[in-house]
Write a protein that holds these residues in place. Sequence first.
Motif, PDB file in Angstrom:
ATOM      1  N   PRO A 278       0.884  -1.159  -0.135  1.00 55.70           N
ATOM      2  CA  PRO A 278       0.022  -0.094  -0.081  1.00 55.70           C
ATOM      3  C   PRO A 278       0.911   1.388  -0.177  1.00 55.70           C
ATOM      4  O   PRO A 278       0.400   2.487  -0.691  1.00 55.70           O
ATOM      5  CB  PRO A 278      -0.875  -0.265   1.309  1.00 55.70           C
ATOM      6  CG  PRO A 278      -0.021  -1.050   2.218  1.00 55.70           C
ATOM      7  CD  PRO A 278       0.703  -2.135   1.241  1.00 55.70           C
ATOM      8  N   LYS A 279       1.989   1.227   0.525  1.00 52.90           N
ATOM      9  CA  LYS A 279       2.852   2.345   0.768  1.00 52.90           C
ATOM     10  C   LYS A 279       3.723   2.843  -0.523  1.00 52.90           C
ATOM     11  O   LYS A 279       4.657   3.294  -0.415  1.00 52.90           O
ATOM     12  CB  LYS A 279       3.596   2.372   1.983  1.00 52.90           C
ATOM     13  CG  LYS A 279       2.694   2.673   2.958  1.00 52.90           C
ATOM     14  CD  LYS A 279       3.288   2.550   4.529  1.00 52.90           C
ATOM     15  CE  LYS A 279       2.445   2.715   5.845  1.00 52.90           C
ATOM     16  NZ  LYS A 279       3.168   2.853   7.103  1.00 52.90           N
ATOM     17  N   HIS A 280       3.837   1.452  -1.563  1.00 52.51           N
ATOM     18  CA  HIS A 280       4.586   1.645  -2.449  1.00 52.51           C
ATOM     19  C   HIS A 280       6.226   1.334  -2.269  1.00 52.51           C
ATOM     20  O   HIS A 280       7.088   2.288  -2.432  1.00 52.51           O
ATOM     21  CB  HIS A 280       4.534   2.681  -3.437  1.00 52.51           C
ATOM     22  CG  HIS A 280       2.987   2.896  -4.135  1.00 52.51           C
ATOM     23  ND1 HIS A 280       2.625   2.109  -5.015  1.00 52.51           N
ATOM     24  CD2 HIS A 280       2.206   3.696  -3.644  1.00 52.51           C
ATOM     25  CE1 HIS A 280       1.458   2.203  -5.214  1.00 52.51           C
ATOM     26  NE2 HIS A 280       1.052   3.355  -4.418  1.00 52.51           N
ATOM     27  N   GLU A 281       6.511   0.535  -1.241  1.00 52.38           N
ATOM     28  CA  GLU A 281       7.851   0.340  -0.555  1.00 52.38           C
ATOM     29  C   GLU A 281       8.690  -0.538  -1.136  1.00 52.38           C
ATOM     30  O   GLU A 281       9.945  -0.566  -1.129  1.00 52.38           O
ATOM     31  CB  GLU A 281       7.592   0.084   1.034  1.00 52.38           C
ATOM     32  CG  GLU A 281       7.113   0.994   1.655  1.00 52.38           C
ATOM     33  CD  GLU A 281       7.014   0.860   3.337  1.00 52.38           C
ATOM     34  OE1 GLU A 281       6.977   1.629   4.133  1.00 52.38           O
ATOM     35  OE2 GLU A 281       6.714  -0.545   3.447  1.00 52.38           O
TER      36      GLU A 281
ATOM     37  N   LEU B 223      11.626  -6.696  -2.799  1.00 47.95           N
ATOM     38  CA  LEU B 223      12.528  -6.298  -1.455  1.00 47.95           C
ATOM     39  C   LEU B 223      11.788  -5.102  -1.092  1.00 47.95           C
ATOM     40  O   LEU B 223      11.401  -4.157  -1.735  1.00 47.95           O
ATOM     41  CB  LEU B 223      13.677  -5.824  -2.091  1.00 47.95           C
ATOM     42  CG  LEU B 223      14.740  -7.033  -2.501  1.00 47.95           C
ATOM     43  CD1 LEU B 223      15.826  -6.625  -3.497  1.00 47.95           C
ATOM     44  CD2 LEU B 223      14.775  -7.909  -1.556  1.00 47.95           C
ATOM     45  N   ASN B 224      11.883  -4.982   0.374  1.00 47.30           N
ATOM     46  CA  ASN B 224      11.237  -3.581   0.988  1.00 47.30           C
ATOM     47  C   ASN B 224      12.352  -2.647   1.050  1.00 47.30           C
ATOM     48  O   ASN B 224      13.174  -2.625   2.133  1.00 47.30           O
ATOM     49  CB  ASN B 224      10.590  -4.120   2.488  1.00 47.30           C
ATOM     50  CG  ASN B 224       9.882  -2.942   2.902  1.00 47.30           C
ATOM     51  OD1 ASN B 224      10.140  -1.959   2.964  1.00 47.30           O
ATOM     52  ND2 ASN B 224       8.554  -3.428   3.485  1.00 47.30           N
ATOM     53  N   ALA B 225      12.063  -1.686   0.442  1.00 43.15           N
ATOM     54  CA  ALA B 225      13.259  -0.552   0.354  1.00 43.15           C
ATOM     55  C   ALA B 225      13.146   0.391   1.680  1.00 43.15           C
ATOM     56  O   ALA B 225      14.418   0.676   2.064  1.00 43.15           O
ATOM     57  CB  ALA B 225      12.981   0.495  -0.810  1.00 43.15           C
ATOM     58  N   SER B 226      12.279   0.468   2.257  1.00 46.88           N
ATOM     59  CA  SER B 226      12.263   1.060   3.452  1.00 46.88           C
ATOM     60  C   SER B 226      12.931   0.386   4.810  1.00 46.88           C
ATOM     61  O   SER B 226      13.509   0.771   5.504  1.00 46.88           O
ATOM     62  CB  SER B 226      10.745   1.428   4.197  1.00 46.88           C
ATOM     63  OG  SER B 226      10.170   0.071   4.229  1.00 46.88           O
ATOM     64  N   ARG B 227      12.966  -0.755   4.530  1.00 47.31           N
ATOM     65  CA  ARG B 227      13.932  -1.691   5.713  1.00 47.31           C
ATOM     66  C   ARG B 227      15.340  -2.004   5.355  1.00 47.31           C
ATOM     67  O   ARG B 227      16.027  -2.149   6.146  1.00 47.31           O
ATOM     68  CB  ARG B 227      13.100  -3.256   6.016  1.00 47.31           C
ATOM     69  CG  ARG B 227      11.436  -3.139   6.293  1.00 47.31           C
ATOM     70  CD  ARG B 227      11.034  -4.531   6.401  1.00 47.31           C
ATOM     71  NE  ARG B 227       9.691  -4.467   6.647  1.00 47.31           N
ATOM     72  CZ  ARG B 227       8.768  -5.531   6.499  1.00 47.31           C
ATOM     73  NH1 ARG B 227       9.271  -6.763   6.268  1.00 47.31           N
ATOM     74  NH2 ARG B 227       7.575  -5.500   7.015  1.00 47.31           N
ATOM     75  N   LEU B 228      15.537  -1.648   3.942  1.00 50.99           N
ATOM     76  CA  LEU B 228      16.817  -2.002   3.733  1.00 50.99           C
ATOM     77  C   LEU B 228      17.547  -0.929   3.381  1.00 50.99           C
ATOM     78  O   LEU B 228      18.925  -0.871   3.696  1.00 50.99           O
ATOM     79  CB  LEU B 228      17.033  -2.681   2.186  1.00 50.99           C
ATOM     80  CG  LEU B 228      16.467  -4.169   2.077  1.00 50.99           C
ATOM     81  CD1 LEU B 228      16.405  -4.761   0.524  1.00 50.99           C
ATOM     82  CD2 LEU B 228      17.097  -5.235   3.121  1.00 50.99           C
ATOM     83  N   SER B 229      17.096   0.397   3.426  1.00 54.34           N
ATOM     84  CA  SER B 229      17.635   1.504   3.146  1.00 54.34           C
ATOM     85  C   SER B 229      18.460   2.025   4.304  1.00 54.34           C
ATOM     86  O   SER B 229      19.705   2.413   4.252  1.00 54.34           O
ATOM     87  CB  SER B 229      16.620   2.910   2.876  1.00 54.34           C
ATOM     88  OG  SER B 229      16.200   2.643   1.807  1.00 54.34           O
ATOM     89  N   PRO B 230      17.987   1.734   5.601  1.00 50.33           N
ATOM     90  CA  PRO B 230      18.927   2.140   6.796  1.00 50.33           C
ATOM     91  C   PRO B 230      20.060   1.323   7.128  1.00 50.33           C
ATOM     92  O   PRO B 230      20.870   1.594   7.917  1.00 50.33           O
ATOM     93  CB  PRO B 230      17.798   2.049   7.774  1.00 50.33           C
ATOM     94  CG  PRO B 230      16.624   1.940   7.532  1.00 50.33           C
ATOM     95  CD  PRO B 230      16.636   1.288   6.152  1.00 50.33           C
ATOM     96  N   LEU B 231      19.988   0.148   6.419  1.00 48.24           N
ATOM     97  CA  LEU B 231      21.160  -0.666   6.518  1.00 48.24           C
ATOM     98  C   LEU B 231      22.442  -0.191   6.372  1.00 48.24           C
ATOM     99  O   LEU B 231      22.711   0.491   5.204  1.00 48.24           O
ATOM    100  CB  LEU B 231      21.096  -1.907   5.892  1.00 48.24           C
ATOM    101  CG  LEU B 231      19.951  -2.803   6.549  1.00 48.24           C
ATOM    102  CD1 LEU B 231      19.618  -4.013   5.752  1.00 48.24           C
ATOM    103  CD2 LEU B 231      19.835  -3.107   7.961  1.00 48.24           C
ATOM    104  N   GLY B 232      23.679  -0.474   7.138  1.00 42.10           N
ATOM    105  CA  GLY B 232      24.975   0.202   6.433  1.00 42.10           C
ATOM    106  C   GLY B 232      25.545  -0.681   5.777  1.00 42.10           C
ATOM    107  O   GLY B 232      25.057  -1.867   5.374  1.00 42.10           O
TER     108      GLY B 232
END
Length: 466
Positions: A86-89, A236-245
């Motif tokens: 729904p959030k286009h993540e 792949l959920n971009a909102s969960r992977l983006s904060p990863l180092g």
Amino acid sequence: INSHDCGGTIQADLHFSGSKVSMVLEFLKPVIDKIINTRLTALICGNVDKAINEQGSQALKNISQEVRKILQTSPTPPPTPVVEDPKHELVDFQENSGIELLHSVVTKVLGNNRSPNSANALLERFLGADGNLSLHSVVTLPVSKVIDIDNLGRLNITLENASFSHLNSFSAMDFYSPQPQELQLLLSLARLALQARITLGVKPHGSITGDELKETFSAKVALSEFSVGTLGFLALNASRLSPLGADQLGELGCVAPGVDAAAALQGDLGAKDFTTQLAPQSGQDLEHDVDHMINAAASLLLGSYKDALGQAGHALIIARGIEAVNSKLQQTLQSAGACPPPFEDYSNITLSSMAWLLSVTTCVVSVGFCLSALIGPKKVEMRQMCQTTSLASTGSTRTDPTSLNVETGGGEASDKSLAFHPRIRPGFRWGLPLLMLSTMLLFLSSNSGVGAVVKIYITANGRPAT
């Protein structure tokens, strides 16, 4: 299976000695040899016909039933996972610049035979003109597999050695995204050959008894227009992977929560034509005849039932291969461990301090060398004047490399480095390299210190790659 017209010749060499009866038996030796030949031939042929017609037919029937079961269960690809967004993540691979870059590299570079960096050119450079690859360099051989067949026996197949040929004959390849969360890879080779050395062992049991039979074959399979294709689903959920180092992207426990769904959807293998060849390694006459019969039977079966075997292999790949891949994939994602915290401090105080100290030291030494070259040039100029006077006294006015040889003290001019040319003052000869070394050490000190922060941004086609 129905065998008939069995025939054979047995050479019996009989010798009789002893009493007077032996003289009669020796006189009747041709008749006795003929009787023994006839009886033994009939006995052997009877047992061979019985084994082929009864046990062989039953074994072939069992194999046929297994193949029919595979063909009757029409394999269907696994359903595409349904993931709500729904959030286009979710990452849209069709709009992802990284996937576009890979597609361009695969189609325009690796798959382009006119490119010097094509897959065929690279493989030919590393594997040779025939594109040969031995499995010894990839896996540990030999590898054995035991198969139990009802009413026949235990089949032990051992792969002693194997190699692939013509791996540098790619005719097409592509990698793209047909749907927002799907990735597809297509490969096609004009020809492919497999050479293998196989040891086959059969231990009868059930209605057939006897010792284990072993034979070593040299097998060759040649394929033309061989193609392979795979289709996978990856959400792949971009909102969960983006904060990863950067260090966390290599940890499965950190990446697994960002994978909403993953599955292999389709897999296919195909070839326009294939030929097989079995060559027995034994040189005995009787074994050679039996091996020739096995080779002829295998060629007949592979030729007559090529389409059915192809369908059975295709069904095995879809029904069992994809199922095994998806099962392993789900187990891997579910058994992922905890995500370690990001490692934010990449500095090394010891390394930074030592590099800074060495940089200052080499800089001071370099400046000293350069100042010495500027302060005391008279000695060098005097030496150059003496060399010029020596050349003038010989009457040589040449300015070609020969004159340079005389000036540098003999030897080839190409063997002399510019740094050791007599016109280069020693201060500059050693000062400038030390100054470059000081700059490199200063760079190492600044980037390994606490105050150095380096951020890397990756862009493809002018857009950041997610």
